[in-house]
Design an enzyme around this catalytic site. Structure first.
Site, PDB file in Angstrom:
ATOM      1  N   ASP A 130      -6.750  -8.910 -20.090  1.00  0.00           N
ATOM      2  CA  ASP A 130      -6.484  -9.987 -21.041  1.00  0.00           C
ATOM      3  C   ASP A 130      -5.005  -9.966 -21.424  1.00  0.00           C
ATOM      4  OD1 ASP A 130      -6.328 -11.761 -23.140  1.00  0.00           O
ATOM      5  OD2 ASP A 130      -7.757 -10.707 -24.430  1.00  0.00           O
ATOM      6  N   HIS A 188       0.832  -1.209   0.000  1.00  0.00           N
ATOM      7  CA  HIS A 188       0.000   0.000   0.000  1.00  0.00           C
ATOM      8  C   HIS A 188       0.869   1.262   0.000  1.00  0.00           C
ATOM      9  CE1 HIS A 188      -3.825   1.841   0.103  1.00  0.00           C
ATOM     10  NE2 HIS A 188      -4.439   0.963   0.859  1.00  0.00           N
TER      11      HIS A 188
END
Length: 446
Positions: free
Chosen positions: A383, A163
């Site tokens: 993808d 983070h």
């Protein structure tokens, strides 16, 4: 992770992937912004499952799939150079091109066995074990990846991001940028949102000697022993919930995030009341809001603010009323930033965090419900060249232990419904998952 689950893993290989091009000396030191300094070093996990690769890839050896990902990862790290660096206390990242860890594993079970597990213990198999077991204290690379091969021929690609180097928006932008390069390895196509790590320009860091004192317990809360479970809300059920809100409130264009957050908050409070055989427990709903815009979309790092709503009485639990309060608070936050000068951004953000913190401190006995929405992140569009994922697991799924009363929302594969993960104490979850009103609209994903 139990020994019976861990025995499904038959092999693990680790590699270090470095940026394709050396990071320029001028970018060698990435200063953390004040917001980067405020968050803890917890790792955010995300996993994408591809049950069957396209015909072009279906017969290729596992090592070819791995090499395809490794080469494209190396190229995208040139743009996301802080990911391959080393954290320097809570001050900066030394962008030294050390690289990121990339694990390759084989799991001796079909992917369906992971999908159909009612809780999330088996899901952890697709993440690097050391990161998941030590999310606060892990001392490896700032971004860690794992490619998992299942014996059915499917694969999972997971990433755990510290983070300290970014929020969910940064995460999503990175994954899509990586996939774009993987699909078009010979193309000079420019990704629409080229990253800039300039958060410190908008939110200047604290002085070096004060950096270790910067913290905010609201952003990375303490963990408790909880259980996590997933639910889905279909397009038709989401439409029905929205209609209820539109008919009973002045909000005529409620968002998916507003409606689902309000509904889950309402049902969590209602079932908690049943567990305690008492009147409603005063509660807080705590949510982050992305600040892009008004800040530029290409700004990476932690670029968000917070807002909260308070519910003290049963009449305030009405769904339309909760949505109205959420909309009012969010619009007030956005209005503060809309016309703010650069030097005003940090004071405004600190005031928002102070307000949220004061609500908690002054009402420490209240129940706190945290919501994180990734609905606008096109996770099902990632993808790498062999098709889109069949399933995406949200970050909360691997928390060890999970954060109590935490809800993560994601769009479903068709982008017209919502998948969600929630974590609660076991007795609260037992009541929540049996709630008849919840089950009218949400289906368990076991």
């Amino acid at each position: 992770m139990s020994s019976s689950v861990s025995r499904l893993v038959s092999s693990v290989c680790k590699k270090i992937i470095k940026p394709y091009s050396p990071t320029p000396i001028s970018l060698g030191c990435h200063k953390l912004s004040y917001l980067d300094q405020m968050v803890g070093g917890i790792y955010i996990p995300l996993a994408l499952f591809y049950p069957k690769l396209s015909n072009t890839w279906s017969n290729k050896p596992n090592n070819v799939v791995s090499q395809h990902l490794e080469k494209s990862l190396s190229k995208v790290l040139t743009n996301y150079y802080p990911f391959a660096g080393k954290l320097n206390d809570n001050i900066s990242i030394d962008c030294n091109d050390n690289g990121v860890e990339f694990f390759i594993t084989k799991i001796n079970c079909p992917m369906s066995e992971i999908f159909n597990h009612p809780y999330f213990e088996k899901h952890n198999l697709v993440y690097p074990t050391e990161v998941i077991n030590n999310q606060y204290t892990y001392e490896g690379s700032l971004a860690v990846f794992q490619l998992t091969h299942f014996n059915c021929g499917g694969i999972a690609i997971s990433m755990c991001l510290s983070h300290k180097v970014g929020d969910g928006y940064t995460f999503g932008n990175f994954m899509n940028h990586w996939a774009t390069i993987a699909r078009n390895p010979l193309s000079s196509e420019i990704y629409p949102i080229s990253p800039k790590f300039d958060g410190s320009f908008y939110f200047p860091p604290t002085k070096d000697e004060d950096s270790s004192n910067v913290s905010n317990n609201n952003i990375v809360p303490q963990r408790e022993e909880c259980v996590s479970k997933g639910f889905s809300i279909s397009s038709s059920k989401l439409t029905a919930l929205k209609a209820r809100v539109i008919n009973d409130s002045e909000v005529k264009n409620p968002s998916d995030t507003e409606v689902v957050s309000a509904f889950l908050y309402q049902r969590a409070m209602a079932t908690k009341k049943l567990v305690n055989s008492d009147s409603i427990r005063p509660s807080l709903l705590h949510q982050a809001v992305n600040l892009r815009p008004p800040l530029p979309k290409h700004t990476m790092g932690n670029i968000c603010s917070l807002f909260s709503i308070l519910t003290k009485e049963e009449k305030e639990m009405d769904l339309a009323r909760v949505v109205s309060k959420l909309r009012k608070e969010k619009e007030e936050v956005k209005q503060k930033y809309k016309n703010a000068k650069i030097e005003e951004l940090l004071p405004i953000t600190l005031e928002q965090h102070r307000k949220a913190n004061d609500l908690l401190v002054n009402n420490s006995s209240y129940d706190l419900y945290r919501f994180s929405s990734l609905i606008t992140f096109p996770s099902y569009e990632v993808d790498f060249g062999w098709g889109k994922p069949e399933k995406v697991i949200s970050p909360i799924s691997t928390s060890n232990p999970p954060i109590k009363n935490m809800f993560v929302l994601m769009a479903d594969k068709n982008r017209d419904g919502v998948n969600l993960t929630c974590s609660m104490k076991k007795q609260d979850m037992l009541a929540f998952e049996r709630d008849e009103e919840l089950l009218r609209f949400a289906s368990p994903t076991s």
